[in-house]
Design a protein around this motif. Structure first.
Motif, PDB file in Angstrom:
ATOM      1  N   GLU A  39       0.872  -1.176   0.096  1.00 47.20           N
ATOM      2  CA  GLU A  39       0.102  -0.006  -0.063  1.00 47.20           C
ATOM      3  C   GLU A  39       0.726   1.115   0.020  1.00 47.20           C
ATOM      4  O   GLU A  39       1.968   1.442   0.367  1.00 47.20           O
ATOM      5  N   ARG A  85      -9.275   4.681  -4.977  1.00 46.68           N
ATOM      6  CA  ARG A  85      -9.742   3.538  -4.165  1.00 46.68           C
ATOM      7  C   ARG A  85     -10.816   2.955  -4.652  1.00 46.68           C
ATOM      8  O   ARG A  85     -10.903   1.773  -4.948  1.00 46.68           O
ATOM      9  N   LYS A  92      -3.868   5.534   0.663  1.00 47.57           N
ATOM     10  CA  LYS A  92      -4.167   5.815   1.719  1.00 47.57           C
ATOM     11  C   LYS A  92      -4.311   7.651   1.731  1.00 47.57           C
ATOM     12  O   LYS A  92      -3.274   8.073   1.111  1.00 47.57           O
ATOM     13  N   ASP A 117      -6.175   9.194   6.663  1.00 47.83           N
ATOM     14  CA  ASP A 117      -6.061   7.894   7.304  1.00 47.83           C
ATOM     15  C   ASP A 117      -4.601   8.357   8.305  1.00 47.83           C
ATOM     16  O   ASP A 117      -4.674   7.575   9.193  1.00 47.83           O
ATOM     17  N   SER A 276      -4.867   3.456   9.451  1.00 47.53           N
ATOM     18  CA  SER A 276      -6.326   3.415   8.591  1.00 47.53           C
ATOM     19  C   SER A 276      -7.428   4.292   9.316  1.00 47.53           C
ATOM     20  O   SER A 276      -7.391   4.095  10.356  1.00 47.53           O
TER      21      SER A 276
END
Ligand code: ZN
Ligand code: ZN
Length: 286
Positions: A39, A85, A92, A117, A276
């Motif tokens: 990520e 997303r 993020k 996030d 997150s």
């Protein structure tokens, strides 16, 4: 149940040299995948956004620099990350928020107003010491000669006091490039252990993490942030860490992560932080 795939992230990445398009963002994601990351967290500078202008001093005090930068809308940034997303990209939404003493209220408004996030706390500016003097953006390498007129140890002391104050606001998930005051390669001829211990204690008391930022290897400092003794102080104080690149172009995403992870492991770290919706989860150091 099979074990979850390991998370490997880079939470300090700037899109600022390109447009708000999925194509540009996708190039950063491509590099992150090629380097084995799962990520990527974007962390634009608020100084780009009209909505954040109040986080910075007025025009005269920052030489008009912020006004020249502050031309875009934060909504475009948030919308692009949401679009990415929906397209299934592992992204993020973050921000690298400047800490400037006296501007905490505006900072807090921006921190609370958007669905971040993670929020990075960074110090890039030292306040004026005399009335009428401008703030000093000490990491501006196009004006590196400004360092020649400065008391280097005094600049370090003032910087470290500010990152302590930044942590004390408890507005940040982690402190960005914790000793970026060395960026230009100017170092005081002094033992910095006290400054390091005090900073680490402030991070621990505030419950904030300190990143390992590999960009220092690409700057005149020729060393990751933080210096190993500061990372050791963080470890002793129980401050969690994570490894980030501070990439401003796609090819720098995830750069030198193996080297940084080796140092972290050597110091004693076995886990890194992920975020997150501003909640922290620790995962094994990759
Ligand atoms: Zn920064
Ligand atoms: Zn940055």
């Amino acid at each position: 149940m099979p074990p979850a795939a390991p998370v490997r992230s880079d939470y300090h990445v700037h899109l600022e040299r390109g447009p708000w398009t999925l194509e540009w963002l996708g190039r950063f994601v491509e590099t992150s995948r090629a380097r084995g990351l799962t990520e990527i967290g974007f962390s634009e500078h608020p100084h780009r956004f009209r909505e954040c202008r109040a986080m910075y001093p007025p025009r005269d005090a920052v030489g008009g620099w912020v006004d020249a930068q502050c031309t875009e809308s934060l909504e475009d940034y948030v919308r692009l990350i949401e679009q990415a997303r929906r397209a299934g990209l592992p992204v993020k939404l973050g921000v690298e928020a400047d800490f400037l003493p006296g501007y905490e209220a505006a900072l807090e408004r921006v921190v609370r107003a958007y669905p971040w996030d993670f929020v990075i706390g960074s110090v890039h500016w030292l306040p004026p010491q005399r009335r009428g003097e401008p703030w000093w953006g000490f990491d501006d390498l196009s004006r590196i000669e400004a360092w020649e007129r400065r008391d280097v140890l005094d600049a370090y002391r003032r910087y470290f006091r500010l990152i302590e104050e930044a942590a004390q606001t408890r507005l940040f998930d982690f402190i960005g490039h914790p000793d970026v005051i060395k960026v230009a390669g100017y170092r005081p001829d002094a033992d910095l252990a006290d400054l390091y211990d005090r900073a680490a204690a402030a991070f621990a008391a505030a419950g904030t993490c300190a990143e390992i930022n590999t960009a220092g290897w690409r700057k005149p400092a020729r060393e990751a942030y933080p210096a190993r003794p500061l990372l050791e102080a963080c470890w002793r104080a129980g401050v969690p860490t994570l490894v980030n690149s501070d990439a401003h172009s796609p090819e720098d995403v995830g750069r030198d992560f193996d080297r940084a992870a080796r140092i972290a492991r050597d110091v004693g770290y076995t886990e890194v932080a992920t975020f997150s919706g501003r909640a922290r989860a620790m995962v094994p150091l990759g």
